[in-house]
Scaffold this active site. Structure first.
Site, PDB file in Angstrom:
ATOM      1  N   CYS A  78      41.796  45.190  38.096  1.00 37.24           N
ATOM      2  CA  CYS A  78      40.475  44.900  37.464  1.00 37.24           C
ATOM      3  C   CYS A  78      39.536  44.376  38.495  1.00 37.24           C
ATOM      4  O   CYS A  78      38.931  45.502  38.986  1.00 37.24           O
ATOM      5  CB  CYS A  78      40.617  43.807  36.400  1.00 37.24           C
ATOM      6  SG  CYS A  78      39.449  43.619  34.913  1.00 37.24           S
ATOM      7  N   HIS A 170      45.010  44.558  33.105  1.00 37.74           N
ATOM      8  CA  HIS A 170      45.845  43.279  33.736  1.00 37.74           C
ATOM      9  C   HIS A 170      47.323  43.439  33.501  1.00 37.74           C
ATOM     10  O   HIS A 170      47.899  42.505  32.494  1.00 37.74           O
ATOM     11  CB  HIS A 170      45.184  42.166  32.987  1.00 37.74           C
ATOM     12  CG  HIS A 170      43.908  41.616  33.587  1.00 37.74           C
ATOM     13  ND1 HIS A 170      43.579  40.834  34.319  1.00 37.74           N
ATOM     14  CD2 HIS A 170      42.615  42.060  33.196  1.00 37.74           C
ATOM     15  CE1 HIS A 170      42.437  40.548  34.581  1.00 37.74           C
ATOM     16  NE2 HIS A 170      41.762  41.388  33.878  1.00 37.74           N
ATOM     17  N   GLU A 172      49.674  41.736  34.895  1.00 34.77           N
ATOM     18  CA  GLU A 172      50.081  40.248  35.067  1.00 34.77           C
ATOM     19  C   GLU A 172      50.182  39.580  33.899  1.00 34.77           C
ATOM     20  O   GLU A 172      50.768  38.494  33.832  1.00 34.77           O
ATOM     21  CB  GLU A 172      49.566  39.843  36.480  1.00 34.77           C
ATOM     22  CG  GLU A 172      48.143  39.158  36.231  1.00 34.77           C
ATOM     23  CD  GLU A 172      46.926  40.164  35.977  1.00 34.77           C
ATOM     24  OE1 GLU A 172      47.132  41.460  35.888  1.00 34.77           O
ATOM     25  OE2 GLU A 172      45.768  39.812  35.736  1.00 34.77           O
TER      26      GLU A 172
HETATM   27  N1  GLN Z   1      34.174  42.794  34.976  1.00 35.14           N
HETATM   28  C1  GLN Z   1      34.971  41.981  36.072  1.00 35.14           C
HETATM   29  C2  GLN Z   1      34.118  42.217  37.329  1.00 35.14           C
HETATM   30  O1  GLN Z   1      33.471  43.438  37.608  1.00 35.14           O
HETATM   31  C3  GLN Z   1      36.090  42.137  36.233  1.00 35.14           C
HETATM   32  C4  GLN Z   1      36.822  41.450  34.799  1.00 35.14           C
HETATM   33  C5  GLN Z   1      38.143  41.234  35.078  1.00 35.14           C
HETATM   34  O2  GLN Z   1      38.766  40.984  36.259  1.00 35.14           O
HETATM   35  N2  GLN Z   1      39.035  40.943  34.219  1.00 35.14           N
HETATM   36  O3  GLN Z   1      34.110  41.464  38.339  1.00 35.14           O
END
Ligand code: GLN
Length: 189
Positions: A78, A170, A172
């Site tokens: 992410c 995610h 994890e």
């Molecule tokens: N939208 C977040 C970003 O760009 C990422 C969100 C997340 O890691 N769950 O940093």
């Protein structure tokens, strides 16, 4: 073997727990000396602008780039995927720029648009993987050396480039450890 988890902000404890559940020795990384002990590094989800800024504040940006160039295996999830990307659409925020992809942040919508979806990831076998998407990015461009491991509704959400792995979701936060195992057994190797 020691796997580091970048612990400046975000969901680092969950990665540590997952890796330890797989019998892997881990270290939370906030300092250069801790980074030096790692044979691989996980960059967690969280807020990519914050993590990017803190990489500079904690003096980790340069050493991490140096280790990466020397071949340190990396797994970003992410916000971690955003930090690994070469280009972030519409943003000048600090990032590592280590994978030949362009990402779009918050590309599936806002926090309220967070969702779960069963993902078809052939390298993990036939069973769908529980994809947890929280203000998730996706990849809008993948260079020729980048292997696309999963798409969701045409959007690229999992890629590998050599010994680097990046997921828009995610893993994890689920009880399914197959993607961490894939990183340890196939991507790092
Ligand atoms: N939208 C977040 C970003 O760009 C990422 C969100 C997340 O890691 N769950 O940093």
């Amino acid at each position: 073997m020691t796997v580091g988890v970048l612990a400046l902000q975000g969901a680092f404890r969950e990665h540590k727990n997952t890796l330890e559940g797989l019998g892997i020795k881990t270290v939370l990384v906030t300092k250069r000396s801790e980074l030096e002990t790692c044979d691989a590094l996980v960059i967690p989800g969280g807020e990519s602008t914050t993590i990017g800024r803190l990489l500079n504040v904690f003096g980790l940006m340069e050493p991490l780039l140096a280790r990466a160039k020397a071949g340190l295996p990396l797994f970003g999830t992410c916000a971690g995927m955003v930090l690994l990307a070469r280009d972030i659409a519409g943003s000048e925020q600090p990032c590592l720029g280590l994978m030949d992809v362009t990402v779009r942040r918050n590309a599936f919508g806002r926090q309220v648009d967070s969702f779960e979806a069963g993902l078809d990831i052939p390298v993990l076998g036939k069973d769908l993987f529980p994809g947890v998407f929280i203000r998730a990015p996706y990849i809008t461009r993948a260079g020729p050396g980048v292997e696309i491991l999963c798409r969701l509704q045409d959007k690229i959400v999992l890629v590998r480039e050599g010994n680097k792995l990046a997921a828009a979701f995610h893993p994890e936060l689920t009880g399914d450890h197959r993607l961490h195992r894939y990183f340890l057994e196939s991507v790092m190797a």
